[in-house]
Design an enzyme around this catalytic site. Structure first.
Site, PDB file in Angstrom:
ATOM      1  N   GLN A  56      42.930  34.749  39.006  1.00  0.00           N
ATOM      2  CA  GLN A  56      43.761  35.415  38.004  1.00  0.00           C
ATOM      3  C   GLN A  56      44.729  34.438  37.341  1.00  0.00           C
ATOM      4  OE1 GLN A  56      45.806  38.842  39.537  1.00  0.00           O
ATOM      5  NE2 GLN A  56      46.790  39.332  37.611  1.00  0.00           N
TER       6      GLN A  56
ATOM      7  N   TYR B 290      44.171  34.598  33.265  1.00  0.00           N
ATOM      8  CA  TYR B 290      44.820  35.790  32.712  1.00  0.00           C
ATOM      9  C   TYR B 290      45.432  35.577  31.327  1.00  0.00           C
ATOM     10  CZ  TYR B 290      49.758  34.513  33.506  1.00  0.00           C
ATOM     11  OH  TYR B 290      50.995  33.942  33.451  1.00  0.00           O
TER      12      TYR B 290
ATOM     13  N   HIS C  30      57.897  45.194  41.445  1.00  0.00           N
ATOM     14  CA  HIS C  30      56.716  44.323  41.516  1.00  0.00           C
ATOM     15  C   HIS C  30      56.666  43.407  40.300  1.00  0.00           C
ATOM     16  CE1 HIS C  30      52.585  43.036  42.256  1.00  0.00           C
ATOM     17  NE2 HIS C  30      52.274  43.418  41.027  1.00  0.00           N
TER      18      HIS C  30
END
Length: 439
Positions: free
Chosen positions: A254, A258, A148
């Site tokens: 995000q 972020y 991921h």
């Protein structure tokens, strides 16, 4: 010291229950499982109670304690459960956890003399509503899937997808415990600032790139004193159990917020937990060796042990399903989007997360939640998020009814499931972790 739960009579694959539905090989909740939840009869204002799943039934522990006789030790261990306080029970530690598990296993086994007393204490799970299984004081989300992290990194940093600390440090951040919700609750689409492509000034409005994240949640049982780290040899003994976790993500919010401190509004609006806590003891038959892919560095000594290498992983198969509003209206079943396995996805074990979390002196407490991060496997069909499956929204996913998705639409329901199987063991599951997106 190896703190992994050992196999005992409660894991015997020949064990059967007087609750007939527990003997169905397809059930998530055979007598070898016995997970805990906090529930009450739906539509009532009854007090919340701790229940144990057995087949399609739930044993009301408050009623069961009143109905059956117990030794002094059993009564002391069961007292927090009878009061509806799973946190207090978890704080008592592994000896009491095992005492109660063994007592429940004997009482629910076929031929048990306790059947007549306990049968009236069963409630159909379909008749219950659930809350979060325990009080979660703190929530930490890790980032344990190398696959991921690499895939997401390539989207934003094609020349440097994985930062150099990733292979050495279990990366994590502190999440928001107050917005944890139990499976079955709707999730409202969040709003916030985004910076659409080609714009220099951010816009404010509803999230347009809403996503799920396939995770597991580790529930801390016994805590540690501040300033006293938990060693890798003792870490598993501090964990009570595992739940399914969907850490919803607002990808467009995000992307704008972020840097430099990480997720904020893109993560704090909701995270969904499954109601049943599958105990570490129940998962003992599904332990597996922890190995790193060839060429990957081995963990630093404080994160390494012979026991962790031998059986630090837990073999849990995970699945993500999607049901759109159109599918629900047509009576069509949810479609599986992806499947993965924790050992294939996780770069770090549960014990390593506990040890690293506490190595600087942080004190964990009963009920604390440690998320694994998105558990994506090595192949595209094992991706644990739509961001990966749709390649950042560039490749729509076509569903069996012809609908397409890059990210979630209002009315979509996401369902996470988990299942453990192993030779010589009775398979068990986690129930479902589901949530529907609403405007």
């Amino acid at each position: 010291m190896n703190s992994h739960a050992q196999l005992d009579a409660t894991h015997d694959p020949a064990l059967r229950s007087w609750v007939a539905s527990a003997n169905d090989g397809a059930t998530d909740f055979p007598i070898q499982n016995l997970p805990y939840a906090r529930a009450r009869r739906a539509g009532t204002d009854e007090p919340w109670r701790i229940v144990v799943a057995i087949g399609d039934q739930a044993l009301d522990l408050a009623a069961a304690v009143r109905a059956a006789e117990h030794t002094e030790a059993q009564a002391a261990a069961l007292a927090p459960l009878a009061c509806g306080d799973l946190n207090a029970f978890m704080a008592r530690g592994p000896a009491d956890w095992q005492l109660v598990r063994a007592s429940l296993s004997r009482a629910l086994a076929a031929g048990s003399p306790a059947e007549a007393a306990l049968a009236p204490c069963l409630v159909a799970q379909s008749a219950l509503e659930f809350s979060l299984p325990c009080r979660v004081g703190d929530y930490t989300d890790f980032y344990t899937s190398l696959h991921h992290a690499t895939t997401i990194g390539r989207m934003f940093r094609p020349d440097n997808p994985l930062l150099p600390n990733y292979r050495w440090v279990p990366i994590g951040y502190h999440g928001r415990a107050s917005s944890l919700v139990v499976s079955g609750q709707d999730v409202r689409r969040p709003t916030g600032q985004t910076l659409p492509p080609g714009h220099e000034v951010p816009q404010f409005g509803p999230c347009k790139r809403l996503d799920y994240e396939l995770e597991l949640g580790l529930i801390v049982g016994t805590g540690n004193a501040q300033g006293e780290p938990v060693s890798i040899g003792q870490a598993d003994a501090h964990l009570f159990g595992v739940v399914l976790l969907n850490d919803w993500s607002a990808r467009d919010i995000q992307a704008w917020e972020y840097q430099p401190l990480g997720p904020f509004l893109s993560k704090n609006f909701a995270s969904t937990l499954s109601p049943w806590v599958v105990t570490m003891a129940a998962l003992a038959p599904f332990r597996a060796p922890f190995t790193r892919p060839e060429g990957e560095p081995q963990p630093l000594p404080y994160l390494d042990s012979t026991a962790n290498r031998a059986a630090g992983a837990i073999d849990i198969a995970l699945h993500v399903q999607l049901e759109t509003a159109a599918m629900a209206s047509a009576g069509a079943p949810p479609v599986t989007l992806s499947s993965s396995r924790w050992p294939d996805a996780g770069y770090w074990t549960a014990a390593q997360l506990v040890t690293h979390h506490t190595v600087g002196g942080c004190n964990l407490q009963p009920g604390d939640l440690l998320g694994t991060g998105t558990l994506s496997g090595p192949t595209p069909d094992q991706a644990g998020s739509l961001l990966e499956l749709s390649m950042g929204g560039k490749t729509p996913i076509t569903l069996p009814n012809g609908e397409q998705r890059t990210f979630l639409a209002d009315g979509d329901r996401v369902v996470l499931r988990g299942r453990c199987t192993a030779a010589g063991a009775v398979g068990l599951g986690f129930g479902e972790c589901s949530g529907r997106i609403v405007a």
